[in-house]
Design an enzyme around this catalytic site. Sequence first.
Site, short mmCIF file in Angstrom:
data_model
loop_
_atom_site.label_atom_id
_atom_site.label_comp_id
_atom_site.label_asym_id
_atom_site.label_seq_id
_atom_site.Cartn_x
_atom_site.Cartn_y
_atom_site.Cartn_z
N ASP A 165 39.79 45.99 51.11
CA ASP A 165 40.00 46.77 49.91
C ASP A 165 39.45 48.17 50.18
O ASP A 165 38.74 48.41 51.15
CB ASP A 165 39.29 46.10 48.70
CG ASP A 165 39.84 46.60 47.37
OD1 ASP A 165 39.65 45.91 46.37
OD2 ASP A 165 40.49 47.67 47.37
C1 GLC Z 1 41.41 49.33 44.54
C2 GLC Z 1 41.53 47.89 44.12
C3 GLC Z 1 42.62 47.14 44.82
C4 GLC Z 1 43.76 48.08 45.14
C5 GLC Z 1 43.25 49.08 46.16
C6 GLC Z 1 44.32 50.10 46.54
O1 GLC Z 1 40.08 49.72 44.63
O2 GLC Z 1 40.35 47.08 44.16
O3 GLC Z 1 43.03 46.07 43.94
O4 GLC Z 1 44.86 47.35 45.68
O5 GLC Z 1 42.08 49.75 45.71
O6 GLC Z 1 44.62 50.89 45.43
#
Ligand code: GLC
Length: 743
Positions: free
Chosen positions: A276
């Site tokens: 993430d």
């Molecule tokens: C965010 C979220 C995740 C998302 C990623 C890209 O922090 O936790 O669910 O897919 O970043 O945007």
Amino acid sequence: MLAVQSVQAQPAYKNQNEPMEHRIADLVGRMTLEEKILQLNQSAFGENLNPNNRSEKVGDIPPEIGSLIFLSEDPVLRNEIQRRAMDKSRLGIPILFGFDVIHGMRTVYPIPLAQACSWNPALVSQAAGMAARETKLTGIDWTFSPMIDIARDPRWGRVAEGFGEDPYAASAFCVATVRGYQGTNLSKPNSIAACLKHFAGYGMSEGGRDYHASDISAQSLWETYLPPYEAGVKAGAATLMSAFNDISGVPATANHYLLTEVLKQRWGHDGFVVSDWNAIEQLIAQGVAKDRKQAGLKSFQAGVEMDMVDRAYSDYLKELVDEGKVSMDLINESVARVLRVKFRLGLFDQPYTTTVAESERYLQPVDKIVAAKLAEESMVLLKNEKEILPLSSKIKALAIIGPLAKDKANLLGCWSGNGKEQDVESIFDGLASEFGTRLKLSYARGCVFDGEDESGFDEAVAIASRADAVLVCLGEKKSWSGENASRSTIALPVIQEKLVARLKLAGKPIVLVLSNGRPLELQRLEPMANAIVEIWQPGIAGGTPLAGILSGRVNPSGRLAITFPLTTGQIPTYYNMRTSARPWGGKYQDIPTEPLYWFGHGLSYTTFKYGKATLSADKLTRAQKLTVQVPVKNTGTVKGAETVFWYISDPVCSISRPGKELKFFQKKEINPGETVVFSFEIDPQRDLSYPDGKGKRLLEAGDFYIQVGNQKLTFELVENLRSTAAVSAAAIGSQIKAKTVKD
Ligand code: GLC
């Protein structure tokens, strides 16, 4: 000669006729270490609108980069970036473009928590397929969805993004969504790669505080948090995303047990894991890495193949290889996983997106129809005192009041992709188009979402006094749920409750409409409302479905996929808790202990009578199956859809089981007076076994209960039917003899 020569000159990885694994091996064999490392990196292109993820100004993106989060809607721009990667990089490896398409790209569907309340996986899958088409035509091949974190603490804002509190339900909707996105073949024009997230246990963030530690026992991990992921992997999900949280002290993003032993070795996943946003660097804050280099080492060794925007891999993997801390085998295996997804998507052979005009790309009529249908089926009639709904024809004037009455933007909910306020049908507009001149509609906002300004109350009370009934539209802003949106209470702001209390003085029936991204505390509101309709955040097409429910054109069929506690103080409360040692005790001294609405709650405009449930046998062995059936009659006067939930209980086990567990559900339309038989074939291995803390499935002989409606039947799983078999064979024999004689 030329044709032959070109085929001979063409490297295997570029030859569509070569088997995919051969193409992957050929390409990996040609890549330098630098090229390999860049494939393991993802950067962001464009300005990130997610306020939690400050995306650095993107400098010059190397054409060899593995992936980009594409924060633009322009497929032409995307193709230009791709062309640069294909033409300017030495080997011409296509970039994988990703984005958060959580419940729609431009056509925004209801939030996933609402979708689960439809209990219609086929419709959810259809919506995902439509979202995939819009996504692909935008130039994006990969969505960071479905989010399948089980959540039982609605203070956590991300409860909106998942499919509720139950592992079986979440698994069913996970599979439906993966199949919708990926279709039967990832390389098809409208298929995109799915990403199961956030792996795993994110919904247990302590105190509902996002990003916080999750203390999860091995037993809970296997029986509650992993099942949707296992189902999604089995359904062929191309990728997963490692979670921010730790799991009892071991961050998910550095969790070898989870990312390699379970995901790769036991489940055989052959795609890849992306971290993430910043989750690798965050290992420092979580206290398991002293610097970015160690963070990169730990996450790469744990089984995270792709680094989302951290640059820990691009900065340190070469050094770590040179120091002998990271093996080339692991590098090659990781690169092969990323390339495998790109090959499966067909990106090597068709790296460019078909570009069509926006009017052909987005908001197609059929998409809007499905969005409205899914919104309709996800809305839940929570209360309907004296059947005040559907609105009687005697009601000629309706006051529509509240901060959500004419609001549009907040109906989109969190993570609304490229959804736009202008596309949304408001509640007021929906009612205006449904009721036309049949009903005199008046409007007053009454108050804003929060704060203490009661200056709008008088106007609201005045129009309520002139109407025959009052529709009060309350709820949450879209920013109150989703990422980093934890709330200490799940009650609505006091100002909204005060508005209803003032409106009550007008002495007219009150229908409460709720638009929110989490279960709400309704302890004070519920008694003031004659009826309550939960519309969640329905996306672009919620106005007309709600109007259809109010007019009676639509018979509501939604059922809660998450429990509504009576108050915040009851959290956590969910249907499949383990039973207490002293069921008569352990009650709160100061409030009731029962939640306001249990998982599965939802009313209809008709009535369904469950006939006697029957079992095909009262005993079975592990190798046999047992069918249970229940006839359901629509004893009302209008057609309605009923969802039958089948729960299994196992009262005596080596490891105590939840009081009951959902194992199957079916939703069917039943005409007035019609009886439909619902049946569930119990497969012991699938439905009666349970995991221990190591993920080993235990299937233990003994009594079981199957619950459907308010009936509870018992049957026995026996080691073998030898003795019992003799008895039943004799019984069957005598029946056959009797039958023969009679004939
Ligand atoms: C965010 C979220 C995740 C998302 C990623 C890209 O922090 O936790 O669910 O897919 O970043 O945007």
